[in-house]
Enzyme design. Structure first.
Site, PDB file in Angstrom:
ATOM      1  CB  THR A  46      -8.871  -1.668  -0.593  1.00  0.00           C
ATOM      2  OG1 THR A  46      -8.604  -2.443   0.560  1.00  0.00           O
ATOM      3  CG2 THR A  46      -8.880  -2.554  -1.836  1.00  0.00           C
ATOM      4  CB  THR A  48     -11.156   0.296   5.058  1.00  0.00           C
ATOM      5  OG1 THR A  48     -12.247   1.145   4.671  1.00  0.00           O
ATOM      6  CG2 THR A  48     -11.270  -0.032   6.537  1.00  0.00           C
ATOM      7  CB  CYS A  49      -6.963  -2.661   3.440  1.00  0.00           C
ATOM      8  SG  CYS A  49      -8.468  -3.614   3.136  1.00  0.00           S
ATOM      9  CB  SER A  50      -4.021   1.342   2.385  1.00  0.00           C
ATOM     10  OG  SER A  50      -3.722   0.261   1.544  1.00  0.00           O
TER      11      SER A  50
END
Length: 161
Positions: A46, A48-50
């Site tokens: 996703t 923000t995660c990546s």
């Protein structure tokens, strides 16, 4: 009830992809007698995660370990195939643990699950980071919004170490 500083992590078993296939890793194996930084993301791959959360921990891995941390792990309510692919594509394979909380048991036991069905994601983990010493939570940083990675990011964790 949400886990708090001073609490012991609940017993759980994760799956992690290795070169030999999936292995099970328990909270006992990961945290017993160690100082570990654990962070959680709502979903592998996703935005923000990546683009923010994971890269911060990968880029600052050596600085975190230099502060007396034995290991770093990321956990998400995803299956081990997805977490393994994320580890490979992010360049994080072999640098940190990519733990699949595939059924959400660990996340729910922490009280850090969130329903993101409105965004098409279903039940996921809140974004957080924590320092765990011998299975006991020493610091806990929970983001108010899943789209942010500031209080739970690597820079904030380094300051706390």
């Amino acid at each position: 009830m949400t886990i708090a500083i001073g609490d012991t992590l609940p017993a759980a078993t994760f799956k992690e992809k290795t070169a030999d296939g999936p292995v099970e890793i328990s909270t006992e194996q990961l945290f017993a007698g160690k100082r570990v930084v654990l962070f959680a993301v709502p979903g592998a791959f996703t935005p923000t995660c990546s683009l923010n959360h994971l890269p911060g921990f990968l880029e600052n891995r050596d600085a975190i370990l230099a502060k007396g941390v034995d290991d770093i792990a990321v956990v998400s309510i995803n299956d081990w195939h997805v977490m393994g692919a994320w580890a490979q594509s992010s360049g994080g394979l072999g640098k940190i643990h990519f733990l699949a909380d595939w059924d959400g048991v660990f996340t729910k036991a922490l009280g850090l699950d969130v329903d993101l069905s409105a965004g098409g994601l279903g039940i996921r983990s809140k974004r957080y980071s924590m320092l765990v010493e011998n299975g006991v939570v020493k610091t806990l940083n929970i983001e108010e919004s899943p789209g942010q990675a500031t209080v739970s990011g690597a820079a904030a964790m380094i300051e706390q170490l």
